[in-house]
Design a protein around this motif. Structure first.
Motif, PDB file in Angstrom:
ATOM      1  N   ASP A 367       0.832  -1.195   0.000  1.00  0.00           N
ATOM      2  CA  ASP A 367       0.000   0.000   0.000  1.00  0.00           C
ATOM      3  C   ASP A 367       0.875   1.256   0.000  1.00  0.00           C
ATOM      4  O   ASP A 367       1.954   1.282   0.606  1.00  0.00           O
ATOM      5  CB  ASP A 367      -0.899   0.025   1.229  1.00  0.00           C
ATOM      6  CG  ASP A 367      -2.070  -0.935   1.098  1.00  0.00           C
ATOM      7  OD1 ASP A 367      -2.196  -1.573   0.029  1.00  0.00           O
ATOM      8  OD2 ASP A 367      -2.855  -1.043   2.057  1.00  0.00           O
ATOM      9  N   PHE A 368       0.369   2.296  -0.665  1.00  0.00           N
ATOM     10  CA  PHE A 368       1.063   3.580  -0.613  1.00  0.00           C
ATOM     11  C   PHE A 368       0.828   4.252   0.736  1.00  0.00           C
ATOM     12  O   PHE A 368      -0.204   4.059   1.382  1.00  0.00           O
ATOM     13  CB  PHE A 368       0.573   4.501  -1.736  1.00  0.00           C
ATOM     14  CG  PHE A 368       1.137   4.157  -3.095  1.00  0.00           C
ATOM     15  CD1 PHE A 368       2.496   4.281  -3.348  1.00  0.00           C
ATOM     16  CD2 PHE A 368       0.315   3.727  -4.118  1.00  0.00           C
ATOM     17  CE1 PHE A 368       3.021   3.981  -4.592  1.00  0.00           C
ATOM     18  CE2 PHE A 368       0.824   3.419  -5.368  1.00  0.00           C
ATOM     19  CZ  PHE A 368       2.186   3.549  -5.607  1.00  0.00           C
ATOM     20  N   THR A 369       1.804   5.058   1.126  1.00  0.00           N
ATOM     21  CA  THR A 369       1.727   5.871   2.336  1.00  0.00           C
ATOM     22  C   THR A 369       1.425   7.305   1.928  1.00  0.00           C
ATOM     23  O   THR A 369       2.027   7.816   0.985  1.00  0.00           O
ATOM     24  CB  THR A 369       3.056   5.831   3.103  1.00  0.00           C
ATOM     25  OG1 THR A 369       3.333   4.478   3.485  1.00  0.00           O
ATOM     26  CG2 THR A 369       2.998   6.704   4.345  1.00  0.00           C
ATOM     27  N   PRO A 370       0.495   7.993   2.594  1.00  0.00           N
ATOM     28  CA  PRO A 370       0.199   9.371   2.212  1.00  0.00           C
ATOM     29  C   PRO A 370       1.327  10.316   2.574  1.00  0.00           C
ATOM     30  O   PRO A 370       2.004  10.141   3.592  1.00  0.00           O
ATOM     31  CB  PRO A 370      -1.070   9.697   3.008  1.00  0.00           C
ATOM     32  CG  PRO A 370      -1.050   8.758   4.171  1.00  0.00           C
ATOM     33  CD  PRO A 370      -0.387   7.506   3.674  1.00  0.00           C
ATOM     34  N   GLY A 371       1.541  11.330   1.741  1.00  0.00           N
ATOM     35  CA  GLY A 371       2.507  12.376   2.036  1.00  0.00           C
ATOM     36  C   GLY A 371       1.947  13.369   3.032  1.00  0.00           C
ATOM     37  O   GLY A 371       0.799  13.248   3.479  1.00  0.00           O
ATOM     38  N   PRO A 372       2.724  14.387   3.409  1.00  0.00           N
ATOM     39  CA  PRO A 372       2.306  15.309   4.470  1.00  0.00           C
ATOM     40  C   PRO A 372       1.259  16.322   4.064  1.00  0.00           C
ATOM     41  O   PRO A 372       0.651  16.952   4.925  1.00  0.00           O
ATOM     42  CB  PRO A 372       3.619  16.011   4.851  1.00  0.00           C
ATOM     43  CG  PRO A 372       4.472  15.919   3.633  1.00  0.00           C
ATOM     44  CD  PRO A 372       4.130  14.611   2.989  1.00  0.00           C
ATOM     45  N   GLY A 373       1.017  16.528   2.781  1.00  0.00           N
ATOM     46  CA  GLY A 373       0.003  17.503   2.366  1.00  0.00           C
ATOM     47  C   GLY A 373       0.504  18.389   1.246  1.00  0.00           C
ATOM     48  O   GLY A 373       1.601  18.178   0.698  1.00  0.00           O
ATOM     49  N   PRO A 374      -0.309  19.395   0.852  1.00  0.00           N
ATOM     50  CA  PRO A 374       0.087  20.289  -0.237  1.00  0.00           C
ATOM     51  C   PRO A 374       1.447  20.926   0.027  1.00  0.00           C
ATOM     52  O   PRO A 374       1.765  21.293   1.169  1.00  0.00           O
ATOM     53  CB  PRO A 374      -1.036  21.338  -0.250  1.00  0.00           C
ATOM     54  CG  PRO A 374      -2.211  20.636   0.335  1.00  0.00           C
ATOM     55  CD  PRO A 374      -1.654  19.721   1.366  1.00  0.00           C
ATOM     56  N   ARG A 375       2.223  21.063  -1.047  1.00  0.00           N
ATOM     57  CA  ARG A 375       3.587  21.582  -0.901  1.00  0.00           C
ATOM     58  C   ARG A 375       3.948  22.394  -2.140  1.00  0.00           C
ATOM     59  O   ARG A 375       3.580  22.021  -3.255  1.00  0.00           O
ATOM     60  CB  ARG A 375       4.568  20.424  -0.734  1.00  0.00           C
ATOM     61  CG  ARG A 375       6.004  20.847  -0.490  1.00  0.00           C
ATOM     62  CD  ARG A 375       6.920  19.640  -0.399  1.00  0.00           C
ATOM     63  NE  ARG A 375       8.319  20.046  -0.235  1.00  0.00           N
ATOM     64  CZ  ARG A 375       9.363  19.238  -0.417  1.00  0.00           C
ATOM     65  NH1 ARG A 375       9.149  17.984  -0.760  1.00  0.00           N
ATOM     66  NH2 ARG A 375      10.593  19.674  -0.259  1.00  0.00           N
ATOM     67  N   THR A 376       4.641  23.487  -1.929  1.00  0.00           N
ATOM     68  CA  THR A 376       5.138  24.302  -3.030  1.00  0.00           C
ATOM     69  C   THR A 376       6.598  23.957  -3.284  1.00  0.00           C
ATOM     70  O   THR A 376       7.417  23.980  -2.359  1.00  0.00           O
ATOM     71  CB  THR A 376       5.000  25.802  -2.704  1.00  0.00           C
ATOM     72  OG1 THR A 376       3.611  26.104  -2.514  1.00  0.00           O
ATOM     73  CG2 THR A 376       5.532  26.653  -3.842  1.00  0.00           C
ATOM     74  N   LEU A 377       6.919  23.618  -4.530  1.00  0.00           N
ATOM     75  CA  LEU A 377       8.272  23.226  -4.900  1.00  0.00           C
ATOM     76  C   LEU A 377       9.006  24.402  -5.551  1.00  0.00           C
ATOM     77  O   LEU A 377       8.444  25.110  -6.392  1.00  0.00           O
ATOM     78  CB  LEU A 377       8.253  22.051  -5.873  1.00  0.00           C
ATOM     79  CG  LEU A 377       7.508  20.788  -5.425  1.00  0.00           C
ATOM     80  CD1 LEU A 377       7.666  19.691  -6.473  1.00  0.00           C
ATOM     81  CD2 LEU A 377       7.985  20.316  -4.060  1.00  0.00           C
ATOM     82  N   ALA A 378      10.248  24.580  -5.149  1.00  0.00           N
ATOM     83  CA  ALA A 378      11.107  25.607  -5.735  1.00  0.00           C
ATOM     84  C   ALA A 378      12.108  24.938  -6.663  1.00  0.00           C
ATOM     85  O   ALA A 378      12.892  24.089  -6.237  1.00  0.00           O
ATOM     86  CB  ALA A 378      11.829  26.386  -4.635  1.00  0.00           C
TER      87      ALA A 378
END
Length: 525
Positions: A367-378
């Motif tokens: 199963d996949f694990t969820p990431g921490p949430g919305p993120r802005t990438l630079a």
């Protein structure tokens, strides 16, 4: 006994006819969404439900609302069955039960809207205008719950009927998609109210839908005519490989798939950002130095690749798997990445795995694990970017990191699961609404259909349809200043509902006062 039996029979017949009306009206809502977008069916569908709920008890209203929802979702999400036939020998038999069960469950939300409307309306006499307002409020509350309860599934919100109409979709920049649903259902219920009205009131209510549409169009037109900021000087290349889902993960096809994406990526033309779709690379790219070297050789100097890839991380609890988008530059370096946080139940993980003996639909080691949430990438030398993987784009207000506003949104997806059904068009509609809500361009890379460049007004600048293989070379559209919805989220929906009720109650009180004054003057005269 005979009159009582006849009366019971008449009530059952009446309930059956209302449920039949609801079940027939529900699918009409699907014809209001892309790819159909038949706007005239919006008042037909919702007015039918509005009229069908009059004078019903709690239980009967629930059944009529549920029948409406069963028709709505049974037709509207029938495309889900396509995913079960990717591996028909394993999952084909589950296709019909899965669609039926999910439709029956989702139909509870229109049923909730129906009982809210009926129960509140019963507690106080209200005119046609207030009844329409209550109906729209109840519907919107149920849609909001559908978007948040358990994992949430805000698919085919009522407001998406307006997505193909440039000016009419723009109010979402102020009140979001739930607010647009509120406005849509309110206006759509007015013809039903006019049918039940009498005398002069019927004429007044009959004219109100036109007034509502004109007002929304005028507000939207003002936004469309506002000066657009200067677009950034960034060239994009979107690659759509059109690899059949049943072939994508076969070990013998992985090299051919990778070579195909490299071949399409190196076609003549300049670009600064190369965009590959969800899990475009069928393996763990960060662990494959040779594959990264081939990518680096294909990238022009100073450019970057954003690609969907699976990822795995060793931890004390074992290996954790993530569905990610990773960024690579022309020097073979991994720059940054994003892990999908809103996972698809039964597609990327199995809820209650200890209790449910069910396999995932997607291939994988766990199963996949969820990431921490919305993120802005630079990215070096590039505008800031937010990432939404696959169906994460359907969630209003949950795509962008509010602390670090990006300049654009990258939606990496894989709609090949759904073939040539209406599912990919409905998915694209959600992406267009996120662009309007946030005032940001959305760039969509799909394994097959529908890759697209969407500007900050929700307009499609370029697209590759389902079943097409190729590239899109386009300039990155400009971002708008933060919209009211981007700043305040669903608080704008609450403000809209409160303002609407304040206006309607004031109008109702004024009308009652005038009638009372006229009666008193007639008696005194």
């Amino acid at each position: 006994m005979k009159p009582a039996i006849l009366n019971c029979f008449a009530l059952r017949k009446r309930l059956l006819s209302r449920m039949t009306l609801g079940f027939a009206a529900g699918p009409l809502t699907v014809l209001t969404f892309p790819p159909f977008s038949i706007l005239l069916l919006v008042p037909v569908a919702y007015s039918a439900l509005f009229v069908g709920l009059r004078d019903l008890s709690f239980g009967r209203a629930f059944l009529v609302g549920w029948a409406f929802g069963l028709g709505q979702f049974g037709f509207g999400i029938s495309w889900i069955a396509e995913s079960f036939y990717v591996e028909p020998e394993r999952f084909g038999a589950l296709a019909t039960p899965a669609v039926a069960g999910l439709s029956a469950g989702l139909a509870i939300f229109p049923a909730i809207a129906a009982v809210l409307f009926v129960e509140i309306a019963r507690r106080g006499a209200m005119g046609s205008l207030l009844a329409c307002l209550l109906f729209a409020t109840s519907w919107t509350a149920a849609e909001w719950l559908r978007g948040h309860v358990l994992t949430g599934f805000p698919w085919n919100l009522a407001g998406y009927a307006l997505v193909d109409y440039a000016a009419l979709r723009q109010p979402a920049a102020w009140v979001g998609s739930y607010g647009l649903s509120f406005l849509t259902v309110f206006v759509a219920a007015l013809p039903g109210a006019a049918l039940m009205a009498v005398g002069r009131q019927r004429l007044i209510i009959s004219l109100m839908p036109l007034a509502g549409i004109v007002t929304m169009w005028a507000v939207g037109t003002l936004r469309l005519q506002s000066d657009a900021p200067q677009p950034p000087d960034v060239d994009l290349r979107i690659v759509q490989g059109n690899v059949p889902q049943e072939e994508k993960w076969a070990p013998e096809n992985r090299e051919a798939t990778f070579a195909l994406y490299l071949e399409l990526s190196t076609q003549p033309g300049d670009f600064d950002v190369l965009l590959w779709p969800e899990t475009a690379f069928p393996g763990f790219l960060d662990e494959d130095a040779q594959a990264r070297a081939r990518i680096a050789a294909a990238l022009p100097d100073g450019s970057v690749l954003l690609t969907g890839v699976p990822d795995r991380v060793l931890s004390e609890d074992g290996t954790r798997y993530f569905n990610t988008v990773q960024a690579f530059d022309d020097t073979n370096e991994i720059l940054t990445g994003y892990a999908k946080h809103h996972l698809v139940p039964f597609g990327e993980y199995v809820p209650f795995r200890g209790w449910l003996p069910i396999e995932r639909l997607t291939a994988g080691l766990g199963d996949f694990t969820p990431g921490p949430g919305p993120r802005t990438l630079a990215l070096p030398g590039m505008p800031l970017v937010a990432v939404a993987i696959c169906y994460e784009i359907i969630f209003p207000g949950h795509v962008v990191d509010d602390m670090f506003r990006p300049d654009w949104i990258f939606n990496a997806t894989n709609d090949s699961w759904f073939g040539t059904s209406i599912g990919p068009e409905q998915h694209l509609a959600s992406a267009r609404m996120r662009a309007v809500e946030e005032g940001l361009p959305v760039i969509r890379a799909a394994n097959t259909g529908i890759s697209a460049v969407i500007d900050a007004n929700g307009e499609i600048i370029a697209r590759l349809d389902t079943g097409e293989r190729g590239i899109i070379d386009a300039d990155l559209p400009s971002a708008q200043p933060p919209t009211p919805y981007a700043l305040f989220g669903d608080w704008m929906l609450l403000a809209l509902i409160l303002a609407s009720w304040s206006w309607a109650l004031a109008a109702n009180a004024t009308a009652n006062y005038r009638r009372m004054r006229k009666t008193v003057m007639q008696r005194c005269g």
